[in-house]
Scaffold this motif. Structure first.
Motif, PDB file in Angstrom:
ATOM      1  N   GLU A 198       0.843  -1.193   0.000  1.00 22.62           N
ATOM      2  CA  GLU A 198       0.000   0.000   0.000  1.00 22.62           C
ATOM      3  C   GLU A 198       0.883   1.250   0.000  1.00 22.62           C
ATOM      4  O   GLU A 198       1.602   1.521   0.960  1.00 22.62           O
ATOM      5  CB  GLU A 198      -0.918   0.023   1.229  1.00 22.62           C
ATOM      6  CG  GLU A 198      -2.010  -1.046   1.214  1.00 22.62           C
ATOM      7  CD  GLU A 198      -2.937  -0.935   2.417  1.00 22.62           C
ATOM      8  OE1 GLU A 198      -2.618  -0.119   3.313  1.00 22.62           O
ATOM      9  OE2 GLU A 198      -3.937  -1.648   2.458  1.00 22.62           O
ATOM     10  N   ASN A 199       0.822   2.002  -1.122  1.00 23.26           N
ATOM     11  CA  ASN A 199       1.536   3.271  -1.261  1.00 23.26           C
ATOM     12  C   ASN A 199       3.028   3.130  -0.874  1.00 23.26           C
ATOM     13  O   ASN A 199       3.553   3.846  -0.012  1.00 23.26           O
ATOM     14  CB  ASN A 199       0.888   4.364  -0.412  1.00 23.26           C
ATOM     15  CG  ASN A 199      -0.530   4.659  -0.866  1.00 23.26           C
ATOM     16  OD1 ASN A 199      -0.825   4.616  -2.056  1.00 23.26           O
ATOM     17  ND2 ASN A 199      -1.404   4.957   0.079  1.00 23.26           N
ATOM     18  N   VAL A 200       3.703   2.194  -1.531  1.00 30.39           N
ATOM     19  CA  VAL A 200       5.108   1.929  -1.248  1.00 30.39           C
ATOM     20  C   VAL A 200       5.984   2.787  -2.171  1.00 30.39           C
ATOM     21  O   VAL A 200       5.734   2.880  -3.380  1.00 30.39           O
ATOM     22  CB  VAL A 200       5.430   0.434  -1.444  1.00 30.39           C
ATOM     23  CG1 VAL A 200       6.926   0.182  -1.265  1.00 30.39           C
ATOM     24  CG2 VAL A 200       4.631  -0.394  -0.465  1.00 30.39           C
ATOM     25  N   ASN A 201       6.992   3.430  -1.601  1.00 30.47           N
ATOM     26  CA  ASN A 201       7.985   4.194  -2.368  1.00 30.47           C
ATOM     27  C   ASN A 201       9.350   3.539  -2.177  1.00 30.47           C
ATOM     28  O   ASN A 201       9.806   3.363  -1.039  1.00 30.47           O
ATOM     29  CB  ASN A 201       8.046   5.644  -1.886  1.00 30.47           C
ATOM     30  CG  ASN A 201       6.743   6.381  -2.143  1.00 30.47           C
ATOM     31  OD1 ASN A 201       6.297   6.507  -3.275  1.00 30.47           O
ATOM     32  ND2 ASN A 201       6.108   6.853  -1.077  1.00 30.47           N
ATOM     33  N   LEU A 202      10.003   3.194  -3.285  1.00 31.26           N
ATOM     34  CA  LEU A 202      11.295   2.507  -3.231  1.00 31.26           C
ATOM     35  C   LEU A 202      12.298   3.237  -4.114  1.00 31.26           C
ATOM     36  O   LEU A 202      11.958   3.739  -5.189  1.00 31.26           O
ATOM     37  CB  LEU A 202      11.162   1.053  -3.711  1.00 31.26           C
ATOM     38  CG  LEU A 202      10.295   0.115  -2.856  1.00 31.26           C
ATOM     39  CD1 LEU A 202      10.180  -1.241  -3.535  1.00 31.26           C
ATOM     40  CD2 LEU A 202      10.874  -0.038  -1.470  1.00 31.26           C
ATOM     41  N   TYR A 210      12.924   8.172  -6.738  1.00 30.45           N
ATOM     42  CA  TYR A 210      12.185   6.941  -6.448  1.00 30.45           C
ATOM     43  C   TYR A 210      11.972   6.146  -7.735  1.00 30.45           C
ATOM     44  O   TYR A 210      11.544   6.685  -8.754  1.00 30.45           O
ATOM     45  CB  TYR A 210      10.842   7.253  -5.802  1.00 30.45           C
ATOM     46  CG  TYR A 210      10.957   7.680  -4.358  1.00 30.45           C
ATOM     47  CD1 TYR A 210      11.222   6.741  -3.369  1.00 30.45           C
ATOM     48  CD2 TYR A 210      10.815   9.013  -3.996  1.00 30.45           C
ATOM     49  CE1 TYR A 210      11.333   7.117  -2.045  1.00 30.45           C
ATOM     50  CE2 TYR A 210      10.924   9.401  -2.672  1.00 30.45           C
ATOM     51  CZ  TYR A 210      11.187   8.450  -1.702  1.00 30.45           C
ATOM     52  OH  TYR A 210      11.302   8.817  -0.391  1.00 30.45           O
ATOM     53  N   ALA A 211      12.270   4.844  -7.662  1.00 27.36           N
ATOM     54  CA  ALA A 211      11.987   3.957  -8.786  1.00 27.36           C
ATOM     55  C   ALA A 211      10.524   3.528  -8.790  1.00 27.36           C
ATOM     56  O   ALA A 211       9.944   3.295  -9.850  1.00 27.36           O
ATOM     57  CB  ALA A 211      12.900   2.730  -8.722  1.00 27.36           C
ATOM     58  N   LEU A 212       9.943   3.398  -7.612  1.00 24.33           N
ATOM     59  CA  LEU A 212       8.515   3.120  -7.460  1.00 24.33           C
ATOM     60  C   LEU A 212       7.899   4.225  -6.608  1.00 24.33           C
ATOM     61  O   LEU A 212       8.423   4.555  -5.541  1.00 24.33           O
ATOM     62  CB  LEU A 212       8.293   1.762  -6.787  1.00 24.33           C
ATOM     63  CG  LEU A 212       8.693   0.513  -7.571  1.00 24.33           C
ATOM     64  CD1 LEU A 212       8.440  -0.734  -6.743  1.00 24.33           C
ATOM     65  CD2 LEU A 212       7.935   0.429  -8.884  1.00 24.33           C
TER      66      LEU A 212
END
Length: 234
Positions: A198-202, A210-212
């Motif tokens: 849920e709403n992950v930033n990577l 951020y790639a994601l």
């Protein structure tokens, strides 16, 4: 031998003792100035060389894919670009070495000129044989000083590789240890193969974009999920 030659000059030419500390200070300042620049250029050259090796390794491992998509020219041009960037830093390193050697030779040659003038103009009572002895030793010291200071600087430059290894081994942040079963988890966990984000930033590391962004996914049990991306996306 350098120390013995300087002592010999000071014995025959007592006033020369005043000049020796000044010359040594100038040599140290010149060495520090060159060292600071050469060290950073050597770091750039090592980084660019790593990019060339990485590109070459990727090209070898993906040769079949490159041929299948007829991308040989694109990979060749990119490899040429990386090699040119590496050579730029390498040529700059060689130019800095020549710059340092020329300045060192000029400085030490001035030292030899000073001793020759003191001897030839008979500032001190010194005979012809002693003058020849002094000049022969001073001319040998000229090359030794240049080679000695240059070797001292090059040793530190070549230790850039050791510095990078130490950084990778000791200073890179490490992931926390993996804990399979925490105190609040059921010993039989996981009971079903469900994954939910849920709403992950990577991102790959600190400071990179951020790639994601705001990535959410809910994988139900017994579902077959395929994740597709470009080659090398992980």
């Amino acid at each position: 031998m350098i120390l013995g030659s300087l002592i010999l000059c000071c014995i025959y030419l007592p006033w020369f003792t005043i000049v020796v500390p000044i010359i040594l200070i100038v040599l140290v300042l010149l060495t520090d100035f060159f060292q600071a620049t050469s060290r950073e250029v050597k770091r750039l050259e090592a980084i660019q060389r790593s990019c060339v090796f990485s590109q070459f390794d990727e090209s070898l491992s993906g040769m079949n894919t490159i041929k299948a998509y007829k991308a040989e020219n694109r990979f060749l041009s990119h490899t040429d670009y990386l090699i040119n960037k590496m050579n730029e830093a390498n040529f700059m390193t060689i130019a800095l070495q020549r710059y340092f050697a020329i300045n060192m030779s000029q400085l030490v040659s001035l030292l030899a000129l000073l001793i020759a003038l003191l001897c030839c103009f008979r500032v001190f009572s010194i005979n012809a044989s002693s003058t020849g002895l002094l000049l022969s030793y001073v001319l040998q010291v000229t090359g030794m000083l240049v080679q000695g200071f240059r070797a001292y600087v090059m040793v530190e430059n070549e230790l850039n590789s050791v510095e990078r290894l130490k950084y990778y081994a000791d200073e890179l942040p490490q992931e926390p240890g993996f804990n399979t079963i925490g105190p609040s988890l059921d010993p039989n966990w996981p009971s079903e193969g469900a994954i939910k984000f849920e709403n992950v930033n990577l991102r790959y590391r600190e400071g990179l974009p951020y790639a994601l962004k705001n990535f959410s996914i809910d994988v139900k049990p017994h579902e077959n999920i395929g994740v597709c991306g470009r080659t090398g996306a992980g």
